[in-house]
Scaffold this motif. Structure first.
Motif, PDB file in Angstrom:
ATOM      1  N   LEU A 146     -49.793 -35.945 -10.296  1.00 62.75           N
ATOM      2  CA  LEU A 146     -49.102 -36.888  -9.430  1.00 62.75           C
ATOM      3  C   LEU A 146     -47.636 -36.479  -9.294  1.00 62.75           C
ATOM      4  N   PHE A 147     -47.022 -36.797  -8.138  1.00 65.42           N
ATOM      5  CA  PHE A 147     -45.599 -36.511  -7.983  1.00 65.42           C
ATOM      6  C   PHE A 147     -44.934 -37.584  -7.134  1.00 65.42           C
ATOM      7  N   LEU A 148     -43.625 -37.722  -7.324  1.00 69.50           N
ATOM      8  CA  LEU A 148     -42.779 -38.609  -6.537  1.00 69.50           C
ATOM      9  C   LEU A 148     -41.501 -37.848  -6.226  1.00 69.50           C
ATOM     10  N   TRP A 149     -41.119 -37.800  -4.962  1.00 71.38           N
ATOM     11  CA  TRP A 149     -39.983 -36.992  -4.538  1.00 71.38           C
ATOM     12  C   TRP A 149     -39.025 -37.854  -3.732  1.00 71.38           C
ATOM     13  N   LYS A 150     -37.727 -37.711  -4.001  1.00 73.17           N
ATOM     14  CA  LYS A 150     -36.708 -38.428  -3.230  1.00 73.17           C
ATOM     15  C   LYS A 150     -35.830 -37.419  -2.520  1.00 73.17           C
ATOM     16  N   LEU A 151     -35.774 -37.511  -1.208  1.00 72.98           N
ATOM     17  CA  LEU A 151     -34.919 -36.655  -0.388  1.00 72.98           C
ATOM     18  C   LEU A 151     -33.698 -37.466   0.012  1.00 72.98           C
ATOM     19  N   VAL A 152     -32.566 -37.181  -0.648  1.00 74.19           N
ATOM     20  CA  VAL A 152     -31.316 -37.853  -0.312  1.00 74.19           C
ATOM     21  C   VAL A 152     -30.810 -37.244   0.989  1.00 74.19           C
ATOM     22  N   VAL A 153     -30.661 -38.062   2.000  1.00 70.22           N
ATOM     23  CA  VAL A 153     -30.398 -37.554   3.345  1.00 70.22           C
ATOM     24  C   VAL A 153     -29.066 -36.817   3.429  1.00 70.22           C
ATOM     25  N   ASP A 154     -28.013 -37.343   2.822  1.00 69.34           N
ATOM     26  CA  ASP A 154     -26.687 -36.742   2.932  1.00 69.34           C
ATOM     27  C   ASP A 154     -25.929 -36.913   1.614  1.00 69.34           C
ATOM     28  N   PRO A 155     -26.271 -36.132   0.588  1.00 72.22           N
ATOM     29  CA  PRO A 155     -25.673 -36.334  -0.742  1.00 72.22           C
ATOM     30  C   PRO A 155     -24.155 -36.242  -0.766  1.00 72.22           C
ATOM     31  N   ASP A 156     -23.553 -35.333   0.027  1.00 70.86           N
ATOM     32  CA  ASP A 156     -22.093 -35.202  -0.031  1.00 70.86           C
ATOM     33  C   ASP A 156     -21.369 -36.064   0.993  1.00 70.86           C
ATOM     34  N   GLN A 157     -22.144 -36.868   1.751  1.00 72.81           N
ATOM     35  CA  GLN A 157     -21.570 -37.872   2.650  1.00 72.81           C
ATOM     36  C   GLN A 157     -20.581 -37.276   3.656  1.00 72.81           C
ATOM     37  N   ASP A 158     -20.929 -36.102   4.219  1.00 70.82           N
ATOM     38  CA  ASP A 158     -20.052 -35.499   5.232  1.00 70.82           C
ATOM     39  C   ASP A 158     -20.559 -35.717   6.654  1.00 70.82           C
ATOM     40  N   GLY A 159     -21.668 -36.452   6.778  1.00 69.92           N
ATOM     41  CA  GLY A 159     -22.207 -36.734   8.097  1.00 69.92           C
ATOM     42  C   GLY A 159     -23.232 -35.731   8.570  1.00 69.92           C
ATOM     43  N   ILE A 160     -23.490 -34.671   7.787  1.00 65.90           N
ATOM     44  CA  ILE A 160     -24.506 -33.671   8.107  1.00 65.90           C
ATOM     45  C   ILE A 160     -25.627 -33.805   7.084  1.00 65.90           C
ATOM     46  N   GLY A 161     -26.824 -34.083   7.546  1.00 66.01           N
ATOM     47  CA  GLY A 161     -27.948 -34.299   6.644  1.00 66.01           C
ATOM     48  C   GLY A 161     -28.265 -33.086   5.796  1.00 66.01           C
ATOM     49  N   ALA A 162     -28.892 -33.336   4.642  1.00 66.08           N
ATOM     50  CA  ALA A 162     -29.153 -32.273   3.670  1.00 66.08           C
ATOM     51  C   ALA A 162     -29.959 -31.122   4.258  1.00 66.08           C
ATOM     52  N   ILE A 163     -30.910 -31.414   5.142  1.00 63.76           N
ATOM     53  CA  ILE A 163     -31.752 -30.363   5.694  1.00 63.76           C
ATOM     54  C   ILE A 163     -30.936 -29.400   6.552  1.00 63.76           C
ATOM     55  N   ASP A 164     -29.866 -29.898   7.224  1.00 64.97           N
ATOM     56  CA  ASP A 164     -29.053 -29.081   8.124  1.00 64.97           C
ATOM     57  C   ASP A 164     -27.728 -28.647   7.507  1.00 64.97           C
ATOM     58  N   ASP A 165     -27.437 -29.075   6.277  1.00 68.37           N
ATOM     59  CA  ASP A 165     -26.136 -28.831   5.657  1.00 68.37           C
ATOM     60  C   ASP A 165     -26.163 -27.535   4.853  1.00 68.37           C
ATOM     61  N   SER A 166     -25.354 -26.544   5.286  1.00 66.21           N
ATOM     62  CA  SER A 166     -25.297 -25.255   4.593  1.00 66.21           C
ATOM     63  C   SER A 166     -24.431 -25.300   3.343  1.00 66.21           C
ATOM     64  N   CYS A 167     -23.652 -26.389   3.171  1.00 68.15           N
ATOM     65  CA  CYS A 167     -22.761 -26.524   2.011  1.00 68.15           C
ATOM     66  C   CYS A 167     -22.954 -27.886   1.365  1.00 68.15           C
ATOM     67  N   GLU A 168     -24.198 -28.256   1.125  1.00 72.11           N
ATOM     68  CA  GLU A 168     -24.486 -29.597   0.607  1.00 72.11           C
ATOM     69  C   GLU A 168     -23.850 -29.835  -0.756  1.00 72.11           C
ATOM     70  N   ASP A 169     -23.686 -28.808  -1.539  1.00 72.93           N
ATOM     71  CA  ASP A 169     -23.078 -28.939  -2.870  1.00 72.93           C
ATOM     72  C   ASP A 169     -21.600 -28.555  -2.873  1.00 72.93           C
ATOM     73  N   GLY A 170     -20.973 -28.568  -1.699  1.00 68.31           N
ATOM     74  CA  GLY A 170     -19.597 -28.116  -1.579  1.00 68.31           C
ATOM     75  C   GLY A 170     -18.572 -29.227  -1.644  1.00 68.31           C
ATOM     76  N   VAL A 171     -17.512 -29.091  -0.852  1.00 70.52           N
ATOM     77  CA  VAL A 171     -16.391 -30.015  -0.850  1.00 70.52           C
ATOM     78  C   VAL A 171     -16.835 -31.405  -0.396  1.00 70.52           C
ATOM     79  N   THR A 172     -16.366 -32.426  -1.095  1.00 72.07           N
ATOM     80  CA  THR A 172     -16.666 -33.808  -0.726  1.00 72.07           C
ATOM     81  C   THR A 172     -15.393 -34.511  -0.265  1.00 72.07           C
TER      82      THR A 172
END
Length: 220
Positions: free
Chosen positions: A171-197
């Protein structure tokens, strides 16, 4: 329901009439999602199509009115791809799972495959109050009438893997946080999701809207 609109979804086989909409499955069974207006009117009709079997298990709305859909397809016949309008997911082996996003007024936005070397199912999706996508199911299920003597391959989705710990299904459960760094670009399209906040993507700060701050993370 979405803003008092009713949407229905499921699977159908052969030629079916949804009000004045005539739909035909591409294979044994296709999935569908549609707006329904009582008593017999349908609109905003979309298919999930394959030359094999497609099963829509669950769907949910986000705050923008987009629809998140999950399910699985194959392996009744061969390894056939699944199509979401112009988008396509390649079949890997046996039954594969999918997560897809749809704008009911403008068409499919994206689709993702979840897969191992056995049968994989995504059975439920919900969207939380932060618009994060949470989905769950079962992976590495032994195919019907087959006895497994080795551990399955990892379950792969979103560029990540879940490694099995035994020959049994998991069994699995997965959470996709849409915009973790809150820059207005969703995680799927964000090339720097772990970058500057602490900033918002605008044309002056992020010319190509890739989620990277031009002054320090992006050379363009």
């Amino acid at each position: 329901f979405q803003n008092s609109d009713i949407f229905i979804g499921g699977s159908f086989s052969g030629i079916k009439n949804f009000g004045t909409i005539n739909a035909e499955s591409s294979g044994y069974r296709d999935g569908f999602i549609s707006k329904y207006i009582y008593p017999n009117t349908f609109s905003n009709f979309y298919k999930m199509s394959s030359s094999d079997l497609v099963v829509l298990k669950s769907f949910e709305f986000d705050s923008d009115g987009n629809i998140l859909l999950v399910g699985h397809w194959g392996k009744l016949f061969q390894d056939y791809d699944i199509n979401f309008g112009d988008l396509s997911l390649e079949s890997n082996d046996y039954i594969d799972s999918f997560v897809a996003k749809l704008d009911p007024n403008d068409g499919w936005i994206w689709a993702l495959r979840g897969t191992s070397n056995r049968d994989d199912y995504v059975n439920k999706v919900v969207v939380d109050d932060q618009d994060s996508i949470i989905f769950g199911g079962t992976f590495a299920v032994s195919h019907v009438n087959e006895v497994e003597f080795s551990n399955p391959s990892p379950f792969q989705i979103l560029g990540e893997t879940l490694s099995p710990t035994s020959r049994q299904s998991h069994l699995f459960l997965w959470k996709l946080v849409v915009d973790p760094d809150q820059d207005g670009i969703g995680a799927i399209d964000d090339s720097c999701e772990d970058g500057v906040t602490g900033w918002i993507s605008t044309i002056s700060l992020d010319r190509d809207s890739d989620g990277c701050l031009d002054s320090s993370e992006d050379s363009d």
